[in-house]
Design a protein around this motif. Structure first.
Motif, PDB file in Angstrom:
ATOM      1  N   UNK A  31      35.961  21.423   7.397  1.00  0.00           N
ATOM      2  CA  UNK A  31      36.764  20.369   8.028  1.00  0.00           C
ATOM      3  C   UNK A  31      36.077  19.779   9.238  1.00  0.00           C
ATOM      4  N   UNK A  32      35.516  20.634  10.021  1.00  0.00           N
ATOM      5  CA  UNK A  32      34.867  20.142  11.244  1.00  0.00           C
ATOM      6  C   UNK A  32      33.421  19.762  10.997  1.00  0.00           C
ATOM      7  N   UNK A  33      32.928  20.164   9.815  1.00  0.00           N
ATOM      8  CA  UNK A  33      31.519  19.957   9.509  1.00  0.00           C
ATOM      9  C   UNK A  33      30.652  20.574  10.607  1.00  0.00           C
ATOM     10  N   UNK A  34      31.044  21.782  11.012  1.00  0.00           N
ATOM     11  CA  UNK A  34      30.311  22.424  12.100  1.00  0.00           C
ATOM     12  C   UNK A  34      30.445  23.930  11.956  1.00  0.00           C
ATOM     13  N   UNK A  35      29.540  24.625  12.618  1.00  0.00           N
ATOM     14  CA  UNK A  35      29.614  26.089  12.664  1.00  0.00           C
ATOM     15  C   UNK A  35      30.453  26.502  13.864  1.00  0.00           C
ATOM     16  N   UNK A  36      31.394  27.359  13.584  1.00  0.00           N
ATOM     17  CA  UNK A  36      32.228  27.841  14.665  1.00  0.00           C
ATOM     18  C   UNK A  36      31.979  29.327  14.844  1.00  0.00           C
ATOM     19  N   UNK A  37      32.174  29.759  16.042  1.00  0.00           N
ATOM     20  CA  UNK A  37      31.864  31.160  16.337  1.00  0.00           C
ATOM     21  C   UNK A  37      32.874  32.066  15.641  1.00  0.00           C
ATOM     22  N   UNK A  38      32.370  33.080  14.982  1.00  0.00           N
ATOM     23  CA  UNK A  38      33.257  34.007  14.284  1.00  0.00           C
ATOM     24  C   UNK A  38      33.357  35.333  15.030  1.00  0.00           C
ATOM     25  N   UNK A  39      32.252  35.810  15.537  1.00  0.00           N
ATOM     26  CA  UNK A  39      32.287  37.092  16.235  1.00  0.00           C
ATOM     27  C   UNK A  39      31.097  37.178  17.170  1.00  0.00           C
ATOM     28  N   UNK A  40      31.183  38.026  18.135  1.00  0.00           N
ATOM     29  CA  UNK A  40      30.004  38.316  18.936  1.00  0.00           C
ATOM     30  C   UNK A  40      30.101  39.731  19.489  1.00  0.00           C
ATOM     31  N   UNK A  91      19.406  24.711   6.517  1.00  0.00           N
ATOM     32  CA  UNK A  91      18.216  24.360   7.284  1.00  0.00           C
ATOM     33  C   UNK A  91      18.665  24.072   8.697  1.00  0.00           C
ATOM     34  N   UNK A  92      18.160  24.846   9.616  1.00  0.00           N
ATOM     35  CA  UNK A  92      18.463  24.592  11.019  1.00  0.00           C
ATOM     36  C   UNK A  92      17.259  23.871  11.592  1.00  0.00           C
ATOM     37  N   UNK A  93      17.506  22.670  12.062  1.00  0.00           N
ATOM     38  CA  UNK A  93      16.393  21.861  12.550  1.00  0.00           C
ATOM     39  C   UNK A  93      16.125  22.137  14.015  1.00  0.00           C
ATOM     40  N   UNK A  94      14.929  21.873  14.381  1.00  0.00           N
ATOM     41  CA  UNK A  94      14.538  22.063  15.780  1.00  0.00           C
ATOM     42  C   UNK A  94      15.315  21.083  16.633  1.00  0.00           C
ATOM     43  N   UNK A  95      15.787  21.607  17.718  1.00  0.00           N
ATOM     44  CA  UNK A  95      16.660  20.792  18.569  1.00  0.00           C
ATOM     45  C   UNK A  95      15.875  20.255  19.743  1.00  0.00           C
ATOM     46  N   UNK A  96      15.768  18.967  19.769  1.00  0.00           N
ATOM     47  CA  UNK A  96      15.044  18.393  20.889  1.00  0.00           C
ATOM     48  C   UNK A  96      15.908  18.393  22.163  1.00  0.00           C
ATOM     49  N   UNK A  97      17.191  18.140  21.978  1.00  0.00           N
ATOM     50  CA  UNK A  97      18.094  18.149  23.124  1.00  0.00           C
ATOM     51  C   UNK A  97      18.205  19.567  23.676  1.00  0.00           C
ATOM     52  N   UNK A 155      23.761  22.275  24.728  1.00  0.00           N
ATOM     53  CA  UNK A 155      24.722  22.073  23.658  1.00  0.00           C
ATOM     54  C   UNK A 155      24.790  23.250  22.724  1.00  0.00           C
ATOM     55  N   UNK A 156      25.386  23.016  21.610  1.00  0.00           N
ATOM     56  CA  UNK A 156      25.619  24.044  20.600  1.00  0.00           C
ATOM     57  C   UNK A 156      24.297  24.534  20.020  1.00  0.00           C
ATOM     58  N   UNK A 157      24.260  25.758  19.602  1.00  0.00           N
ATOM     59  CA  UNK A 157      23.030  26.261  18.980  1.00  0.00           C
ATOM     60  C   UNK A 157      22.770  25.614  17.612  1.00  0.00           C
ATOM     61  N   UNK A 158      23.812  25.219  16.937  1.00  0.00           N
ATOM     62  CA  UNK A 158      23.619  24.660  15.599  1.00  0.00           C
ATOM     63  C   UNK A 158      23.949  23.177  15.620  1.00  0.00           C
ATOM     64  N   UNK A 159      23.188  22.509  16.461  1.00  0.00           N
ATOM     65  CA  UNK A 159      23.458  21.095  16.654  1.00  0.00           C
ATOM     66  C   UNK A 159      23.002  20.283  15.445  1.00  0.00           C
ATOM     67  N   UNK A 160      21.826  20.612  14.948  1.00  0.00           N
ATOM     68  CA  UNK A 160      21.273  19.863  13.814  1.00  0.00           C
ATOM     69  C   UNK A 160      21.043  20.802  12.650  1.00  0.00           C
ATOM     70  N   UNK A 161      21.742  20.544  11.603  1.00  0.00           N
ATOM     71  CA  UNK A 161      21.545  21.412  10.439  1.00  0.00           C
ATOM     72  C   UNK A 161      21.861  20.646   9.171  1.00  0.00           C
ATOM     73  N   UNK A 162      21.499  21.274   8.067  1.00  0.00           N
ATOM     74  CA  UNK A 162      21.776  20.696   6.751  1.00  0.00           C
ATOM     75  C   UNK A 162      22.087  21.840   5.811  1.00  0.00           C
ATOM     76  N   UNK A 163      23.222  21.738   5.150  1.00  0.00           N
ATOM     77  CA  UNK A 163      23.531  22.709   4.099  1.00  0.00           C
ATOM     78  C   UNK A 163      23.463  21.954   2.774  1.00  0.00           C
TER      79      UNK A 163
END
Lengths: 844, 618
Positions: free
Chosen positions: A51-60, A334-340, A343-351
């Motif tokens: 729904x959010x098209x994003x990774x959300x934290x599940x546990x740490x 695919x987690x892409x290299x983040x130039x910024x 922000x979030x650790x999984x800012x740029x990705x592709x599933x």
């Protein structure tokens, strides 16, 4: 805390995918101000929310690694492997603690439990630091190399162990068997190489757990071991101790290679260098993909089915394969290299699974460069379409052919019908009739020819041929006697042969020795033969005419050489040293002489004195360049002794080229100066002499005469065939010696049978006719009266007598004698043919 | 389980299986066009795949022979599909790897230098022949891409190949035979390839030299090449090109000999027939020319003529290697239709009218059926359809079949009538360049006018032949009316008869126009004489003579009119003048339908001379 964590994580990406989540690991350096002096390992899991098209934290969570301040903690590697005890896949992370002085290195493998807690699993200490070549494998097992030695440790092993053999170029992988077997491949070390040569070209494999050594080339062939960067075993089976497996390996030659039991099955060219890892994506119904990640963030996906590249990505910081969407099949993350920076650790990705599923975030269109479907797919489609088209075309062509056939039949029928209506005969039958008449004509002609032949054997007593020279040679166990004649007259001679008579000292009757005679036409002394080769070729028609015209001229004006070959042994047995040589010939008057009964003429040529001690070294074989009479005689003797095959070589659609040149290029080949048409091939010893003559009639046809033994001829022909074009046909010319004697013999036998049958039936028929004549004189009787009855009985008795006579008939003596006479003549011919045939077979 | 084969063995096996399949395909292709075999593309792909496998491991001395063999196979397959760049890439990779293995210097980018380096680095080892095979392929590629200079520069090549060829068939091969399963096979016998390359190079070079005008040089090399072992068609080519050289050297009889030899060698060498025809034409031997044309046409109509003569070898075919422009221009032969047309025209022009008519009718039938099937392609060498109709019509009239001629002319008129322009302006060439498009239109409309006029003229001739003078006058009048619509235009927009310095095409149009006018006027005049309208006749005949002074019929009939009008001296003068004209039978440069009619009312010259004599001296 959050910001700090993510910042750190971004810089040191230790991530792994596990249970549909992605987990980040990081160490936290103890800060002096905070909780005292301890180093912590932090982890954080994220799950994907569609729904959010994003990774959300599940546990740490976190785990304390070291409480000492000075200890330096590092994450070496993390990976998901099977825990053999629990039979589940767990995330494992290997961390190291360096002591203050840096002498010893403490390693611990932690597992992330299902309750999201980090639990220590294995701990060990090493006096050195592991380099990059560390792997965490099932078990969990930690395996690393140091100084060309492979070390490993696991819970089962209980401490650091070592692989028993020394290897170089080590490749580590595990078999996907239910038990799970880790193996090491490599080349045996140099020291061992020298000891055991057998292994030099072999790869050696070794199972880690039991130390069993196996043939590594079953997994990876020898040349690949040095260039393999990473390896993935797709399937393996071990039956009766024989290992079968399918493997994918990425090599330093930019290839992804698919092996089946050590044989290369397929190769895919990779677009990048330095492959680092191969992962397999099971996209369910859509097939399987290999994901190869490369140094410097390149990633490439390859279809397993077609072994073609499916997609490429660059600027990737990590690739993970798992069911992130929870849909039952696997996807690539695919987690892409983040130039910024922030922000979030999984800012740029592709599933994606490249088959419809695609979720991406934070990347422009330029980031994902999906390559167009490979040309191979198009090729396959086009092939299929092509074959369909072609099969359609075939059907069409067949229909057309059928149509044409029908048309033709119709046309012929209509033609025949109109012919019938108009009262003409059809053309078709006329053709056949022509064929029939032609056959009859042929027969007539042959009869005429036979008649002509008979007539040509007309004898004339005048003008004897002049004997120029008599010579003899001995080769091996045969003697050749030759005569050179010059028939000055224009009247041709025929049926020329030589015979040799022994002249024993005591008895007065000389004995005839069996000989084989041959006639050769010698070119006229005038030097006309060499002028035929002109620089600019004249038209073929002219040339062939001239050629034909030259023949009869030769026959009339040129000299004749007659040779006779005989075995030497009987001559020696009979202690004979002198032989008379007789020339037999039939001289005809003209082409159409009138006298029908040719009488053979015998001419005494001279005497030959045999001396065994004579040196009969052939000048020709020594030096074919000589132009003396002796050499010419040598050549004639050779031609007389050697068997001859004349082969017609015909190449309909490829010109023959320079065959003469080819023959001359062969080892030991020399041109004979005496008669340049002949080439001498004297490769090994005097018994293997070969005379060749090549006459090319057109660029596509020629005639080859081979004088040699049969074996040699076949050998020569074999090598010639390699030179000749493939479409070439080689066939023996009719009338060459080997063939003709057998044919002559067969014909003679047939003739004998036929003439016997005909002669006897003729005899009996004539007998019958006379009977019939006799019978016709007697008139018919009717058994009406007693006298008639008597006559009838007489007739009947005569009939009985006649039938008895028929079984053993009486024939006229004169006629019978005639029959026997003619039969003897025929049989004589048959005997002659048989003799010639046996001689031929014995000699060849 | 048997021990697995080594990589080398499996790859050799794989290669040999492919090669055998490929050879089978070649044989089956030769026998019948079997479509179940995989296409060449497939082989190319498979060889490439195998090559990728082999080149996936570092260069290895044991594998090099196999690798080079596979490179050769893959390259030949690629080149056979005209994918020359791919084949060249294979070669470049292979040479690089050979140099890597032998430790040679791989720096050179120039292909010649690179090949020399490779040959040096290989030396006289077992690899030498393999490298030579690759060099063969390179040679083929150079030939296919017309880099004849490079081939000539590589002088040592021929010597190398001589040694290679010499080694085959003298026993050295038979020694290696027992191990044949380990020897990688080649899709094409390298010796055959070399033979093919040698003769193709000779032919291409010969054509090139011929084009550069170095005929004698070309001739000697072609003569040498004709003795080389080669496919029949190529041997025929050497004879053919020798003939062309001799033609250039102005030795037509020897050239004819060469062409005959080419035909004897390969009966499908139609070009030789065509060239002989051209020589006969040049020599003025019309009968032979017509004979050659007839042969050429019947040969072109054979089904085998459609097939390419050079398709015999299924891989590198000669047609692939002979791609130079100069050669293809030498080998070009006009289409069957064009040949048929010139045959028909020649027959008509040289007195074989009935034969010519048959050929024209055949030609029209073919053109018509092609038109109906929509196949008609614009053949630039063939005249336009109306012109064909008109020529055929003229031929029919000559053959005294006026009814058929009328039908053909009606056909022409029915197609052109709607397209006739109201007014046509014949412009001067300077004008034309300024307005190309408008001019095209103008040209077309001019052509329409001329065709229609010619059709009317022919119809007039037909009617006068049938002695239907009224109809004849009508048609001649139509022709004249149409022709007067054409006006000349000069730069200053003033109608004026242009000078002689017009360009050829426009000059021809004008000439045609003049001739049409003259002939139609003369024809009408003659008709008027027949219906005794002498005044009109005299006017028309004189006008006709004005526009077309060489018209013999007009001149004679003009005299006749004058005679009948009792102006006998004038008549005699007129006849004398006409007879003094050069009695040209038929003008070959003009279309056949513009010739003076040989039918229709005729005057007997001897009778006229009698009359003049009777008239006596003035």
């Amino acid at each position: 805390m959050e910001g700090f964590l993510s910042d750190e994580l971004c810089r040191n990406p230790h991530r792994l995918a596990h249970c549909g989540k992605i987990t980040f690991f990081n160490r936290k350096r103890a800060s002096a101000t905070n909780d005292g002096e301890r180093s912590e390992l932090l982890f954080c899991s994220f799950s994907f929310e569609r729904g959010d098209n994003a990774f959300l934290k599940a546990a740490d969570g976190a785990a304390v690694i070291s409480r000492r301040r000075s200890a330096h903690v590092d994450i070496v590697k993390c990976k998901c492997v099977t825990d053999v005890r629990k039979r589940v896949t767990t995330a494992c992370i290997l961390v190291t603690r360096t002591s203050e002085k840096g002498h010893s290195f403490q390693y611990s493998l932690l597992t992330l439990s299902s309750s999201n807690k980090l639990e220590p699993c294995i701990e060990f200490k090493l006096p050195y630091q592991m380099k990059d070549n560390v792997s965490i494998l099932q078990g969990p097992t930690v395996l690393w190399t140091h100084d060309n030695t492979v070390f490993y440790t696991s819970l089962k092993a209980g401490g650091v162990k070592q692989i028993p053999i020394q290897l170089s170029h080590i490749v580590v992988s595990e078999l996907p068997l239910h038990k799970g077997q880790i193996f090491v491949l490599g080349l045996p070390n140099v020291s061992e190489k020298s000891l055991n040569d057998q292994l030099t070209s072999q790869t050696v494999g070794c199972f880690v757990e039991n130390g069993l050594v196996f043939d590594g080339s079953l997994v990876l062939p020898h040349p690949y071991i040095c260039i393999t960067q990473c390896l993935f075993v797709l399937a393996a089976d071990s039956e009766d101790g024989v290992l079968t497996c399918t493997v994918v390996a990425a090599t330093s030659k930019q290839q992804l290679v698919y092996f089946e039991n050590g044989a290369v099955k397929d190769v895919c060219q990779l677009p990048f260098e330095q492959p680092e890892n191969i992962q397999v994506v099971d996209a369910g119904r859509n097939g399987c993909l290999f994901v190869v990640s490369f140094h410097q963030g390149h990633v490439c996906a390859v279809w397993k089915e077609t072994f073609q590249i499916a997609s490429l990505w660059s600027d990737v910081s990590s690739v993970h394969v798992d069911d992130f969407l929870g849909c039952g099949t696997e996807q690539i993350l695919l987690v892409f290299k983040d130039q910024g920076a922030a922000g979030q650790p999984l800012e740029k990705f592709l599933i994606t699974d490249l088959c419809g599923i695609s979720y991406s975030r934070g990347q422009g269109t330029e980031a994902s460069k999906t390559s167009s479907p490979p040309a191979e797919n198009y090729l396959l489609t086009v092939q299929a379409l092509e074959s369909r088209l072609q099969s359609g075309l075939i059907v069409l062509q067949e229909l057309q052919r059928e149509g044409r056939v029908k048309d033709r039949v119709l046309q012929q029928t209509v033609g025949a019908l109109t012919d019938v209506v108009s009262g003409r005969e059809t053309v078709l039958s006329q053709h056949e009739q022509e064929g029939l008449t032609a056959l009859w004509d042929c027969d007539d002609e042959s009869k005429d020819e036979a008649l002509d032949d008979k007539m040509q054997h007309a004898p004339t007593v005048s003008s004897k041929p002049q004997i120029d020279k008599l010579w003899h040679r001995i080769t091996e166990d045969q003697m050749i006697v030759g005569v050179i004649l010059s028939s000055d007259s224009s009247r041709p001679v025929s049926g020329v042969s030589l015979s040799i008579l022994t002249e024993t000292g005591q008895s007065s009757t000389p004995a005839v020795i069996q000989t084989r005679s041959q006639v050769f036409w010698l070119p006229a002394p005038c030097p006309s033969s060499s002028s035929s080769a002109s620089s600019f070729p004249e038209p073929a028609a002219k040339r062939s005419k001239q050629h034909n015209a030259s023949r009869p001229n030769d026959l009339n004006t040129c000299r004749l050489a007659v040779t006779a070959v005989t075995k030497l042994t009987p001559l020696l047995n009979s202690d004979c040293v002198k032989c008379s040589v007789m020339l037999h010939y039939v001289q005809r008057q003209d082409a159409f002489g009138l006298v029908s009964d040719p009488a053979p003429v015998v001419l005494h040529c001279g005497q030959v004195v045999l001396d065994i001690n004579d040196d009969f070294q052939s000048q020709l074989l020594k030096n074919p360049q000589l132009r003396t009479d002796e050499v010419r005689e040598d050549l004639l003797s050779l031609l007389a002794v050697l068997d001859r095959w004349v082969l017609h070589i015909d190449s309909p659609d490829y010109s023959l080229g320079d065959i003469d040149g080819w023959i001359q290029k062969r080892v030991g080949c020399k041109k004979i100066e005496v008669n340049p048409e002949y080439l001498l091939l004297n490769s090994s010893g005097p018994s293997a002499v070969m005379l060749l003559r090549w006459h090319q009639s057109t660029p596509f046809q020629g005639k080859l005469s081979v004088h040699s033994s049969q074996l040699q001829m076949l050998q020569f022909l074999d090598s010639l065939l390699a030179y000749l074009p493939a479409s070439c046909s080689v066939r023996p010319v009719k009338g060459a010696r080997g063939e003709s004697t057998a044919q002559m013999f067969a014909l003679a036998l047939e003739n004998e049978v036929v003439s016997l049958r005909e002669g006897v039936s003729l005899l009996l028929c004539e007998e019958d006719e006379e009977e019939a004549k006799k019978k016709s004189t007697g008139h018919e009787e009717t058994p009406g009266s007693a006298e008639g009855l008597l006559r009838c009985r007489e007739v009947w008795q005569r009939d009985v007598e006649r039938t008895r006579m028929r079984l053993s008939p009486l024939v006229d003596a004169v006629r019978y004698r005639r029959l026997i006479q003619s039969m003897t003549k025929v049989q004589l011919e048959g005997d002659l043919a048989a003799l010639l045939n046996t001689q031929g077979t014995l000699l060849s | 389980m048997a021990p697995p084969l080594s990589l080398l063995d499996t790859w050799v096996q794989e290669n040999n299986e492919l090669v055998n399949k490929c050879k089978q395909k070649g044989e089956q292709d030769a026998v019948s066009r079997d479509c179940s075999q995989p296409p060449l593309k497939w082989f190319s792909f498979e060889f490439h795949k195998l090559l990728r496998k082999i080149q996936g491991i570092p260069p290895n001395a044991d594998h090099t022979q196999l690798e080079l063999a596979v490179v050769f196979n893959a390259g030949v397959c690629s080149a056979a599909q005209s994918q020359v760049s791919e084949a060249e890439l294979f070669l470049a990779q292979a040479t690089e790897r050979v140099l890597q293995m032998t430790g040679g210097d791989a720096g050179a980018s120039d292909p010649l230098v690179r090949w020399r380096t490779v040959l040096n680095s290989v030396g006289d080892t077992a690899l030498h022949p393999s490298v030579l095979y690759l060099l063969c392929l390179q040679w083929a590629i150079w030939l296919a891409t017309c880099q004849l200079k490079t081939i000539q520069e590589f002088q040592e090549m021929s010597a190398l190949f001589d040694t290679l060829c010499g080694g085959i068939g003298d026993g050295s091969v038979s020694e290696a035979r027992p191990k044949s399963s380990n020897i990688p096979l080649l899709v094409m016998d390298p010796r055959r390839l070399i033979e093919l390359l040698q003769i193709c190079t000779s032919i291409a070079l010969g054509a090139e030299r011929l084009n550069e005008g170095r005929s004698s040089e070309a001739l000697s090399s072609l003569q040498a090449a004709s003795a080389l072992p080669a496919p029949r068609a190529l041997v025929a080519y050497t004879h053919l090109l020798s003939g062309s050289c001799l033609t250039h050297m102005r030795r037509p009889q020897m050239a004819l000999q060469c062409y005959r030899k080419a035909l004897e060698t390969d009966s499908r060498c139609v070009c030789a027939l065509y060239q002989s025809m051209l020589i006969y034409r040049q020599l003025g031997n019309t009968q032979a020319e017509i004979q050659a044309l007839r042969l050429l046409h019947s040969t072109l109509m054979l089904p085998s003529a459609i097939e390419p003569a050079l398709g015999s070898t299924h891989l590198l075919s000669p047609s692939l290697l002979l791609r130079s422009q100069s050669l293809s221009s030498l080998l070009s032969v006009p289409s069957a239709l064009t040949v048929l047309h010139s045959l028909a025209l020649k027959c008509v022009l040289y007195g074989r009218v009935s034969e010519g008519v048959e050929h024209y009718l055949d030609l029209l039938a073919v053109v018509h059926s092609e038109d109906q099937q929509g196949l008609h392609t614009e053949d630039a060498t063939l005249p336009k359809l109306p012109e064909l109709y008109l020529e055929a019509g003229a031929a029919l009239l000559m053959a005294r079949r006026p009814a058929d001629c009328l039908a053909l002319c009606n056909e022409v008129n029915s197609t052109t009538l709607e397209l006739l322009p109201e007014k046509v302006v014949l412009e001067e060439p300077e004008e034309r360049r300024e307005a190309e498009t408008r001019d095209m239109e103008g040209e077309n409309s001019l052509a329409m006018v001329l065709w229609t006029a010619a059709a009317y003229l022919l119809q007039g001739h037909c009617h006068s032949h049938l002695k239907d003078w009224k109809q004849a006058v009508t048609h001649y009048t139509r022709c004249i009316n149409l022709l007067v619509k054409v006006r000349f235009k000069k730069r200053d927009f003033q109608p004026q008869i242009p000078g002689a310095d017009m360009d050829v095409k426009r000059g021809k149009d004008l000439c045609v126009l003049e001739r049409l006018k003259g002939l139609s006027l003369a024809g009408r005049g003659i008709c008027f004489i027949q219906i005794d309208k002498l005044k009109e006749a005299l006017r028309d005949l004189q006008l006709g003579l004005q526009t077309f002074p060489e018209c013999v019929g007009a001149g004679l009939w003009c005299g006749e009119v004058l005679w009948r009008l009792r102006r006998r001296r004038e008549a005699a003068a007129c006849w004398e003048k006409t007879w003094s004209l050069t009695t040209q039978s038929l003008d070959k440069s003009l279309p056949v339908y513009l010739q003076e009619p040989q039918s229709g009312p005729l005057l007997d010259s001897t009778e006229l001379r009698h009359r003049i004599q009777e008239l006596g001296p003035t």
